[in-house]
Design an enzyme around this catalytic site. Structure first.
Site, PDB file in Angstrom:
ATOM      1  N   GLY A 120       1.984   1.664  -8.693  1.00  0.00           N
ATOM      2  CA  GLY A 120       2.206   3.514  -8.493  1.00  0.00           C
ATOM      3  C   GLY A 120       1.721   4.285  -9.258  1.00  0.00           C
ATOM      4  CB  SER A 125       2.942  -2.320  -7.593  1.00  0.00           C
ATOM      5  OG  SER A 125       3.386  -0.894  -7.909  1.00  0.00           O
ATOM      6  CE1 TYR A 147       8.427  -2.806   2.860  1.00  0.00           C
ATOM      7  CE2 TYR A 147       6.092  -3.272   3.910  1.00  0.00           C
ATOM      8  CZ  TYR A 147       7.342  -3.157   2.437  1.00  0.00           C
ATOM      9  OH  TYR A 147       7.270  -4.084   2.064  1.00  0.00           O
ATOM     10  CG  LEU A 167      -3.720   0.531  -7.615  1.00  0.00           C
ATOM     11  CD1 LEU A 167      -4.499   1.918  -6.753  1.00  0.00           C
ATOM     12  CD2 LEU A 167      -4.752  -0.085  -8.485  1.00  0.00           C
TER      13      LEU A 167
END
Length: 330
Positions: free
Chosen positions: A220, A216, A53, A218
């Protein structure tokens, strides 16, 4: 905040997981620290990150931001169940020198030490394999894990993006070797709009005592009231959500979802998270807020109770695949 055990372990974690992927690329360090403080204040004790990340030339940046936050003291590190991941190529130019990615014993050892340095801590609570390594046998992986556990550098091990059969294979080999608890969690793509995990991954996780950590939740942004925001605020969807909405049938499905929740006076994003909390085997979804306000909305989902009528309505809009093997056998 509510808490639960992580899979079959004695480890207690919050029903929401703070995802940190935005820390660095989209959220500056000061705001990231504010969000982490707010998460602790809300009772969230489970933080998730990964060595890659920060992305591109900034790989590792997110872990460094978290490490700088820990260094502020105030029992921050002691209060957090820290999860990070290994697998990805850490080369800034996208080219990995041999043995600098995946899950060889050599790379696992190297990656753990690098993550510990960036995170400014002496141990990682949950060390997760970010992807299946088709080239490295689990016997080698577990041998490397056993050494790290004995050294006190990691406590538990989880998987991410594993198919059901790999979860089974990993834990069967761990059981045959003895001396290791095996995988205790699986982090997978799972939400109302993407329910394929229910066919094999979630059942395998339940069978072997793994906590399921959906990423994820939601989809995206697709499940966060995207059409309402488009109509009332002029905010256009982007990424996965924008691509999905190009399909007329998918757009109609999302509209039906938003209409259903509007009828019940509920916020789409909060319902999407609350729905995951009703699913068997789910420890808690990963939320990746870019602001403190987005975090507050996610926290409200933990207290949201979904009635049978609403749950049935959600199943009508987003039908699941059904039990396995019936879902694909007949």
């Amino acid at each position: 905040m509510e808490y639960t055990q992580l899979g079959r372990t004695g480890l207690k974690v919050s029903r929401l997981v703070l995802g940190t992927m935005n820390f660095g690329p989209q959220t500056d360090e000061a705001t990231s620290h504010t969000i982490m403080d707010a998460a602790l204040d809300a009772g969230i004790n489970f933080f998730d990150t990964a060595n890659v990340y920060g992305w591109g030339e900034n790989k590792g940046r997110t872990e460094s931001i978290i490490g700088n936050w820990f260094a502020q003291g105030g029992e921050r590190r002691d209060k957090v169940v820290l999860a990070t991941k290994v697998y990805g190529n850490m080369g800034a130019d996208g080219e990995a020198w041999p043995n600098h990615d995946k899950l060889s014993a050599l790379n696992i050892r190297r990656a753990v030490d690098a993550s510990l340095k960036r995170l400014r801590t002496d141990h990682i609570d949950l060390y997760q394999f970010h992807h299946v390594d088709r080239d490295t046998p689990f016997e080698e992986i577990w041998q490397a894990v056993d050494v790290l556990v004995q050294q006190g550098k990691i406590l538990y091990v989880g998987s991410s993006n594993f198919p059901g059969y790999k979860i089974a294979q990993a834990n069967e080999i761990a059981a045959r070797r003895g001396g290791t608890i095996g995988l205790v969690s699986e982090q997978c793509l799972y939400n109302l709009a993407e329910r394929r995990a229910e066919m094999e991954v979630v059942p395998a996780a339940q069978e072997y005592g793994l906590g399921v950590i959906p990423w994820s939740p939601l989809h995206g942004g697709l499940l966060g009231g995207v059409l309402k925001k488009e109509a009332t605020q002029g905010r256009r969807a982007s990424g996965r959500a924008a691509d999905t909405l190009k399909d007329t049938k998918a757009r109609e499905q999302i509209q039906a979802y938003e209409d259903l929740l509007d009828k019940h006076g509920l916020e789409p994003g909060e319902v999407a998270l609350a729905w995951l909390l009703t699913r068997p085997g789910v420890t808690g979804p990963i939320v990746g807020p870019r602001t403190a306000e987005q975090l507050a909305s996610a926290v409200r989902a933990v207290e949201l109770e979904l009635g049978e009528e609403l749950l049935a309505g959600l199943d009508e809009v987003f039908p699941g695949p059904g039990p396995s093997p019936e879902a694909f056998a007949w």
